[in-house]
Design a protein around this motif. Sequence first.
Motif, PDB file in Angstrom:
ATOM      1  N   ALA A  82      11.187   2.724 -23.522  1.00 45.50           N
ATOM      2  CA  ALA A  82      12.448   3.305 -23.053  1.00 45.50           C
ATOM      3  C   ALA A  82      13.174   4.123 -24.102  1.00 45.50           C
TER       4      ALA A  82
ATOM      5  N   THR B 190      13.701   8.260 -20.961  1.00 42.53           N
ATOM      6  CA  THR B 190      13.641   7.796 -19.584  1.00 42.53           C
ATOM      7  C   THR B 190      12.223   7.967 -19.051  1.00 42.53           C
ATOM      8  N   TRP B 191      11.683   6.926 -18.442  1.00 45.43           N
ATOM      9  CA  TRP B 191      10.301   6.942 -17.969  1.00 45.43           C
ATOM     10  C   TRP B 191       9.356   7.327 -19.116  1.00 45.43           C
TER      11      TRP B 191
ATOM     12  N   GLY C 214       8.119  11.379 -22.370  1.00 46.12           N
ATOM     13  CA  GLY C 214       8.357  10.807 -21.049  1.00 46.12           C
ATOM     14  C   GLY C 214       8.230  11.893 -20.012  1.00 46.12           C
ATOM     15  N   LEU C 215       8.478  11.540 -18.761  1.00 48.93           N
ATOM     16  CA  LEU C 215       8.452  12.540 -17.703  1.00 48.93           C
ATOM     17  C   LEU C 215       9.528  13.583 -17.969  1.00 48.93           C
TER      18      LEU C 215
ATOM     19  N   ASN D  95      14.436  13.761 -17.883  1.00 50.78           N
ATOM     20  CA  ASN D  95      14.857  13.804 -19.285  1.00 50.78           C
ATOM     21  C   ASN D  95      15.384  15.185 -19.659  1.00 50.78           C
TER      22      ASN D  95
ATOM     23  N   ARG E 147      -0.668   4.958 -12.937  1.00 47.80           N
ATOM     24  CA  ARG E 147       0.508   5.658 -12.419  1.00 47.80           C
ATOM     25  C   ARG E 147       1.382   4.713 -11.607  1.00 47.80           C
TER      26      ARG E 147
ATOM     27  N   ARG F  11       3.063   2.200 -13.935  1.00 40.43           N
ATOM     28  CA  ARG F  11       4.124   2.851 -14.714  1.00 40.43           C
ATOM     29  C   ARG F  11       5.492   2.640 -14.071  1.00 40.43           C
ATOM     30  N   ARG F  12       5.524   2.482 -12.738  1.00 42.33           N
ATOM     31  CA  ARG F  12       6.800   2.270 -12.044  1.00 42.33           C
ATOM     32  C   ARG F  12       7.473   0.984 -12.505  1.00 42.33           C
TER      33      ARG F  12
ATOM     34  N   PHE G  76       8.107   1.525 -16.902  1.00 39.85           N
ATOM     35  CA  PHE G  76       9.022   2.544 -17.389  1.00 39.85           C
ATOM     36  C   PHE G  76      10.206   2.851 -16.472  1.00 39.85           C
ATOM     37  N   ALA G  77      10.151   2.464 -15.200  1.00 39.73           N
ATOM     38  CA  ALA G  77      11.280   2.761 -14.313  1.00 39.73           C
ATOM     39  C   ALA G  77      12.530   2.058 -14.836  1.00 39.73           C
TER      40      ALA G  77
ATOM     41  N   GLN H  33      13.235  -2.110 -16.132  1.00 36.55           N
ATOM     42  CA  GLN H  33      13.018  -2.265 -17.566  1.00 36.55           C
ATOM     43  C   GLN H  33      13.329  -3.673 -18.062  1.00 36.55           C
TER      44      GLN H  33
END
Length: 387
Positions: free
Chosen positions: A195, A198-199, A217-218, A222, A327, A330-331, A334-335, A339
Amino acid sequence: MSQDQDSFDILVIGAGPAGSAAACWAAKQGARVGLIDKARFPRNKLCGGLFTGRSRTYYREIFGQDFDPSKAVTRDEISFFHDGTCLATLTDVPPFNLTMRVDLDATLYQHAIDAGAVDLTGQPIAQLTDNTVTFRDGHTVTACVLIGADGVNSITARHLFGAPFDKDTIGFGLEIEASTTEQSPEDQPLRIDFAAATWGYGWSFPKQGSTTVGVGGLLHPNPDMKGHFAAYLDTLNLDPDRTRYKGHYLPFGDFRPVPGRGHILLAGDAAGLVDPITGEGIAFAMKSGQLAAQAAFDALSEDAPETALPRYQRSLKDIHRNLKIARTLRRIIFAPRWQTAFTNTFRRSGTVRMQYMQLLAGEVEYPALAGAVLRRLPRYIVNRFRR
């Protein structure tokens, strides 16, 4: 197969890990291969440079020799942080090799040339068609199959699809090389910060003579990645105002289900083959280069170049499966809304910590990690995750 000086069986565009692996493998099979890159090697490339056990296995398989760790920093300890707090430090873990890409890529490139690939590096491309590459100096070369291994900003992918990636799903990272006067690699752990973006996450990877520090991150969630990076540098006691950094896109698992079109195949970052959780790309780059080269060679051996793409797509099935699971996982990892639940699970569960570490080291695949995480998360999160 082809004998004309400017006519090749396979042209590989990009001489990084994916391209050098493809060129080396195809040349060792007996194909006439041209290896293209706008740069001459050695050349600098900022990258975390994590070279895992998975990478070493592929390296031996493709290049026929073991990885030389003499120009890498090898660590058997890794620390995980969240919001500046250490979640865990794992010791006596499988060794991680931290490489400088200027050294690694030059070595891989030389393996490809030594295997018989024709050196076409140092020549920027002016125009690309489905079987022809024209350089800026007007020189033209042709091939039955092209392999685009030219990175996330791939001109090959742009030629095929109009854009090298989808801006709504791409990742983005900022990195620096912190000199030993700023941060001593001998005194710094191999560190990952959940973190830090974000993500996404932050990383501090000690190298010989420097430490690669980054945040990624994505891209879409961000808008202030520079702010995240400045905060992370401050956490590591590095002055963001005295630091020059570079940014680059990261295809975090946003892979192309059909990795090419016609007689053109995409490998490595150009095909989006980067782990969406760990960010590892070198191992998948080398393996996909090998698979693309083998598919191309088999298709040409049967005088059926049109079959190269379906052959290659089938050979990527296991990599694609793992990236799909990653993928989805990851939710949870990193979501932002999950967290706290994930970091609490990571802190108290030795199994989750060890399997995450083994994933980084390339010793376990995603189905095992997903099962370990789901079994230890609160039931309401698991139910939401599975919908």
